[in-house]
Write a protein that holds these residues in place. Structure first.
Motif, PDB file in Angstrom:
ATOM      1  N   GLU A 256       0.929  -1.135  -0.068  1.00  0.00           N
ATOM      2  CA  GLU A 256      -0.027   0.203   0.012  1.00  0.00           C
ATOM      3  C   GLU A 256       0.894   1.310  -0.016  1.00  0.00           C
ATOM      4  OE1 GLU A 256      -2.785  -0.113   3.185  1.00  0.00           O
ATOM      5  OE2 GLU A 256      -3.759  -2.040   2.546  1.00  0.00           O
ATOM      6  N   LEU A 257       0.460   2.228  -0.647  1.00  0.00           N
ATOM      7  CA  LEU A 257       1.382   3.452  -0.885  1.00  0.00           C
ATOM      8  C   LEU A 257       0.227   4.718  -0.782  1.00  0.00           C
ATOM      9  CD1 LEU A 257       3.994   4.679  -1.662  1.00  0.00           C
ATOM     10  CD2 LEU A 257       3.342   4.571  -3.752  1.00  0.00           C
ATOM     11  N   THR A 258       0.765   5.633   0.418  1.00  0.00           N
ATOM     12  CA  THR A 258       0.132   6.870   0.236  1.00  0.00           C
ATOM     13  C   THR A 258       1.252   7.987   0.588  1.00  0.00           C
ATOM     14  OG1 THR A 258      -1.806   5.911   1.414  1.00  0.00           O
ATOM     15  CG2 THR A 258      -1.382   8.417   1.587  1.00  0.00           C
ATOM     16  N   LEU A 259       1.149   8.900  -0.206  1.00  0.00           N
ATOM     17  CA  LEU A 259       2.235   9.706  -0.252  1.00  0.00           C
ATOM     18  C   LEU A 259       1.672  11.148  -0.594  1.00  0.00           C
ATOM     19  CD1 LEU A 259       3.097  10.909  -3.433  1.00  0.00           C
ATOM     20  CD2 LEU A 259       3.700   8.359  -3.830  1.00  0.00           C
ATOM     21  N   ILE A 260       2.369  12.335  -0.386  1.00  0.00           N
ATOM     22  CA  ILE A 260       2.181  13.715  -0.544  1.00  0.00           C
ATOM     23  C   ILE A 260       3.164  13.922  -1.740  1.00  0.00           C
ATOM     24  CG2 ILE A 260       2.265  16.193   0.130  1.00  0.00           C
ATOM     25  CD1 ILE A 260       1.357  15.061   2.956  1.00  0.00           C
ATOM     26  N   ASP A 261       2.592  14.387  -2.889  1.00  0.00           N
ATOM     27  CA  ASP A 261       3.317  15.074  -3.863  1.00  0.00           C
ATOM     28  C   ASP A 261       3.060  16.709  -4.021  1.00  0.00           C
ATOM     29  OD1 ASP A 261       4.590  15.399  -6.327  1.00  0.00           O
ATOM     30  OD2 ASP A 261       3.444  14.429  -7.653  1.00  0.00           O
ATOM     31  N   PHE A 262       4.168  17.200  -3.219  1.00  0.00           N
ATOM     32  CA  PHE A 262       4.241  18.802  -3.095  1.00  0.00           C
ATOM     33  C   PHE A 262       4.459  19.625  -4.351  1.00  0.00           C
ATOM     34  CE2 PHE A 262       5.430  22.834  -1.524  1.00  0.00           C
ATOM     35  CZ  PHE A 262       4.554  23.144  -0.660  1.00  0.00           C
ATOM     36  N   GLY A 263       3.559  20.176  -4.702  1.00  0.00           N
ATOM     37  CA  GLY A 263       3.860  20.996  -6.020  1.00  0.00           C
ATOM     38  C   GLY A 263       3.793  20.104  -7.069  1.00  0.00           C
ATOM     39  N   GLY A 264       2.877  19.021  -7.154  1.00  0.00           N
ATOM     40  CA  GLY A 264       2.833  18.067  -8.040  1.00  0.00           C
ATOM     41  C   GLY A 264       2.135  18.276  -9.425  1.00  0.00           C
ATOM     42  N   SER A 265       1.761  19.536  -9.581  1.00  0.00           N
ATOM     43  CA  SER A 265       1.088  20.005 -10.939  1.00  0.00           C
ATOM     44  C   SER A 265      -0.273  19.457 -10.786  1.00  0.00           C
ATOM     45  CB  SER A 265       1.995  19.887 -12.173  1.00  0.00           C
ATOM     46  OG  SER A 265       1.581  20.238 -13.267  1.00  0.00           O
ATOM     47  N   LEU A 266      -0.684  18.932 -12.034  1.00  0.00           N
ATOM     48  CA  LEU A 266      -1.862  18.173 -12.155  1.00  0.00           C
ATOM     49  C   LEU A 266      -1.665  16.463 -12.345  1.00  0.00           C
ATOM     50  CD1 LEU A 266      -3.701  20.745 -14.827  1.00  0.00           C
ATOM     51  CD2 LEU A 266      -3.955  20.627 -12.449  1.00  0.00           C
ATOM     52  N   GLY A 267      -0.724  16.309 -11.973  1.00  0.00           N
ATOM     53  CA  GLY A 267      -0.536  14.762 -11.755  1.00  0.00           C
ATOM     54  C   GLY A 267       0.665  13.968 -12.717  1.00  0.00           C
ATOM     55  N   THR A 268       1.424  14.947 -13.196  1.00  0.00           N
ATOM     56  CA  THR A 268       2.516  14.677 -14.083  1.00  0.00           C
ATOM     57  C   THR A 268       3.122  13.285 -13.589  1.00  0.00           C
ATOM     58  OG1 THR A 268       2.814  16.805 -14.983  1.00  0.00           O
ATOM     59  CG2 THR A 268       4.724  15.146 -14.974  1.00  0.00           C
ATOM     60  N   THR A 269       3.786  13.298 -12.269  1.00  0.00           N
ATOM     61  CA  THR A 269       4.485  12.093 -11.773  1.00  0.00           C
ATOM     62  C   THR A 269       3.647  11.074 -11.558  1.00  0.00           C
ATOM     63  OG1 THR A 269       5.918  13.662 -10.558  1.00  0.00           O
ATOM     64  CG2 THR A 269       6.104  11.761  -9.630  1.00  0.00           C
ATOM     65  N   TYR A 270       2.383  11.202 -11.059  1.00  0.00           N
ATOM     66  CA  TYR A 270       1.365  10.190 -11.077  1.00  0.00           C
ATOM     67  C   TYR A 270       1.485   9.236 -12.161  1.00  0.00           C
ATOM     68  CZ  TYR A 270      -3.156   7.700 -10.794  1.00  0.00           C
ATOM     69  OH  TYR A 270      -4.170   7.016 -11.041  1.00  0.00           O
ATOM     70  N   TYR A 271       0.925   9.961 -13.354  1.00  0.00           N
ATOM     71  CA  TYR A 271       0.746   9.463 -14.519  1.00  0.00           C
ATOM     72  C   TYR A 271       2.096   8.598 -14.968  1.00  0.00           C
ATOM     73  CZ  TYR A 271      -3.827  11.493 -14.915  1.00  0.00           C
ATOM     74  OH  TYR A 271      -5.163  11.773 -14.747  1.00  0.00           O
ATOM     75  N   GLN A 272       3.277   9.274 -14.907  1.00  0.00           N
ATOM     76  CA  GLN A 272       4.532   8.899 -15.012  1.00  0.00           C
ATOM     77  C   GLN A 272       4.818   7.305 -14.422  1.00  0.00           C
ATOM     78  OE1 GLN A 272       8.071  10.500 -12.976  1.00  0.00           O
ATOM     79  NE2 GLN A 272       9.075  10.750 -15.116  1.00  0.00           N
ATOM     80  N   ASN A 273       4.438   7.273 -13.246  1.00  0.00           N
ATOM     81  CA  ASN A 273       4.754   6.072 -12.554  1.00  0.00           C
ATOM     82  C   ASN A 273       3.467   4.986 -12.264  1.00  0.00           C
ATOM     83  OD1 ASN A 273       7.532   6.405 -11.252  1.00  0.00           O
ATOM     84  ND2 ASN A 273       6.556   8.236 -11.102  1.00  0.00           N
ATOM     85  N   TYR A 274       2.257   5.532 -12.518  1.00  0.00           N
ATOM     86  CA  TYR A 274       1.142   4.490 -12.428  1.00  0.00           C
ATOM     87  C   TYR A 274       1.144   3.252 -13.044  1.00  0.00           C
ATOM     88  CZ  TYR A 274      -3.567   2.557 -12.162  1.00  0.00           C
ATOM     89  OH  TYR A 274      -4.650   2.002 -11.946  1.00  0.00           O
ATOM     90  N   PRO A 275       1.514   3.033 -14.275  1.00  0.00           N
ATOM     91  CA  PRO A 275       1.834   1.843 -14.875  1.00  0.00           C
ATOM     92  C   PRO A 275       2.636   0.867 -14.217  1.00  0.00           C
ATOM     93  CG  PRO A 275       1.970   3.477 -16.750  1.00  0.00           C
ATOM     94  CD  PRO A 275       2.128   4.222 -15.255  1.00  0.00           C
ATOM     95  N   TYR A 276       3.298   1.002 -13.174  1.00  0.00           N
ATOM     96  CA  TYR A 276       4.328   0.377 -12.531  1.00  0.00           C
ATOM     97  C   TYR A 276       3.937   0.329 -11.107  1.00  0.00           C
ATOM     98  CZ  TYR A 276       7.072   1.484 -16.702  1.00  0.00           C
ATOM     99  OH  TYR A 276       7.391   1.795 -17.987  1.00  0.00           O
ATOM    100  N   LEU A 277       2.821   0.891 -10.619  1.00  0.00           N
ATOM    101  CA  LEU A 277       2.391   0.842  -9.279  1.00  0.00           C
ATOM    102  C   LEU A 277       0.820   0.197  -9.397  1.00  0.00           C
ATOM    103  CD1 LEU A 277       3.298   4.396  -8.242  1.00  0.00           C
ATOM    104  CD2 LEU A 277       4.670   2.327  -8.037  1.00  0.00           C
ATOM    105  N   LYS A 278       0.301  -0.057 -10.356  1.00  0.00           N
ATOM    106  CA  LYS A 278      -1.327  -0.164 -10.361  1.00  0.00           C
ATOM    107  C   LYS A 278      -1.412  -1.709  -9.794  1.00  0.00           C
ATOM    108  CE  LYS A 278      -1.133  -1.607 -15.270  1.00  0.00           C
ATOM    109  NZ  LYS A 278      -1.823  -1.194 -16.609  1.00  0.00           N
ATOM    110  N   HIS A 279      -0.506  -2.429  -9.737  1.00  0.00           N
ATOM    111  CA  HIS A 279      -0.692  -3.733  -8.969  1.00  0.00           C
ATOM    112  C   HIS A 279      -0.734  -3.647  -7.343  1.00  0.00           C
ATOM    113  CE1 HIS A 279       3.625  -3.046  -8.564  1.00  0.00           C
ATOM    114  NE2 HIS A 279       3.731  -3.771  -7.603  1.00  0.00           N
ATOM    115  N   LEU A 280      -0.593  -2.449  -6.952  1.00  0.00           N
ATOM    116  CA  LEU A 280      -0.472  -2.369  -5.603  1.00  0.00           C
ATOM    117  C   LEU A 280      -1.921  -2.440  -4.802  1.00  0.00           C
ATOM    118  CD1 LEU A 280       2.054   0.423  -4.751  1.00  0.00           C
ATOM    119  CD2 LEU A 280       2.493  -1.942  -4.750  1.00  0.00           C
TER     120      LEU A 280
END
Length: 271
Positions: free
Chosen positions: A96-120
């Motif tokens: 399980e992963l809960t994080l704060i992305d401070f200054g994360g725009s509209l989700g650039t880093t989320y979309y970058q990494n989600y394909p490798y995290l969606k199994h969580l």
């Protein structure tokens, strides 16, 4: 053939100057953030937000692979030190992963990494941003994984994050050390600084970053620190222990002919 020979024979300095611009990039050495800010056009203008909404929607709708700062890409530009850290922290928390992305725009880093995290088993990606970005995020991008908040306090009231991520943001804050003071009191198990440019001298340097219009469709400029590494580490060391350093990107950039590379580090809360 001549181009090939030039690349083979040119001194490394000349090759690296492709990252140097006399018009754009980081300029100046200002006495205060306020002095630099008075000479900037800013980042929070409406057309810049609209550009980022447009490109991020294309990522969300699978029309393009990746976007960053309003530029679209045919392939995702992976940040492997960050992905490694996200998977490491999730593995220690029952996937399980809960994080704060401070200054994360509209989700650039989320979309970058989600394909490798969606199994969580669970992903809570909490973005803290400026009010206009939060409004746009809630309207266009919130889903079961990604949420937007205007303040750390509001986010912490609803979430119990394992990681506080500060990626390519700290140097743009008017009071970066105040943020670190706040973060280290939260008791979050991990803090990650990523894409930070450090000053070679034993002090902070305040510059103006001039951004070419290819990024946002218009020229933009805003104050940017090159921070004192020792001061940052001394502050975090009061509550955290550094796990590892890394180079965020291999490219070498220049502050008026002074080279630097973006760097990062993961910090773990002291027991």
């Amino acid at each position: 053939m001549l181009h090939y020979l030039w690349k083979e024979l040119a001194p490394p300095l000349l090759l690296n100057l492709r990252w140097y611009s006399f018009r754009y990039g980081w300029k100046g050495d200002y006495k205060s953030y306020e002095e630099a800010q008075q000479k900037c056009t800013g980042y929070d203008e409406e057309h810049i937000l609209n550009r980022i909404i447009e490109t991020t929607l294309k990522v969300k709708n699978n029309e393009i692979a990746y976007e960053r700062d309003g530029i679209t890409y045919d392939a995702v530009q992976m940040n492997f030190p960050l992905l490694k850290t996200l998977l490491y922290i999730a593995s220690k928390n029952d996937n399980e992963l809960t994080l704060i992305d401070f200054g994360g725009s509209l989700g650039t880093t989320y979309y970058q990494n989600y394909p490798y995290l969606k199994h969580l088993k669970k992903i809570n990606w909490c973005i803290i941003e400026q009010p206009k970005f939060v409004e746009a995020g809630k309207k266009h991008f919130e889903n079961e994984h990604i949420k937007f908040y205007p303040t750390i306090a509001e986010c912490m009231a609803e979430n119990d994050p394992q990681l506080f991520l500060i990626c390519n943001v700290l140097q743009y804050l008017e009071k970066p050390y105040h943020l670190l003071d706040e973060v280290k009191q939260l008791g979050i198990p991990y803090v990650m600084l990523d894409f930070v440019g450090y000053n070679r001298k034993n002090n902070d340097r305040i510059t103006i970053q001039h951004v070419p219009p290819v990024f946002y469709g218009v020229k933009a400029s805003y104050p940017c620190y090159f921070l004192n590494r020792a001061r940052i580490e001394d502050k975090l060391c009061e509550n955290y222990e550094k796990k590892y350093d890394f180079i965020s990107a291999n490219e070498k950039y220049y502050v008026q002919l002074e080279p630097f590379r973006y760097e990062g580090a993961l910090w773990e809360l002291r027991q």
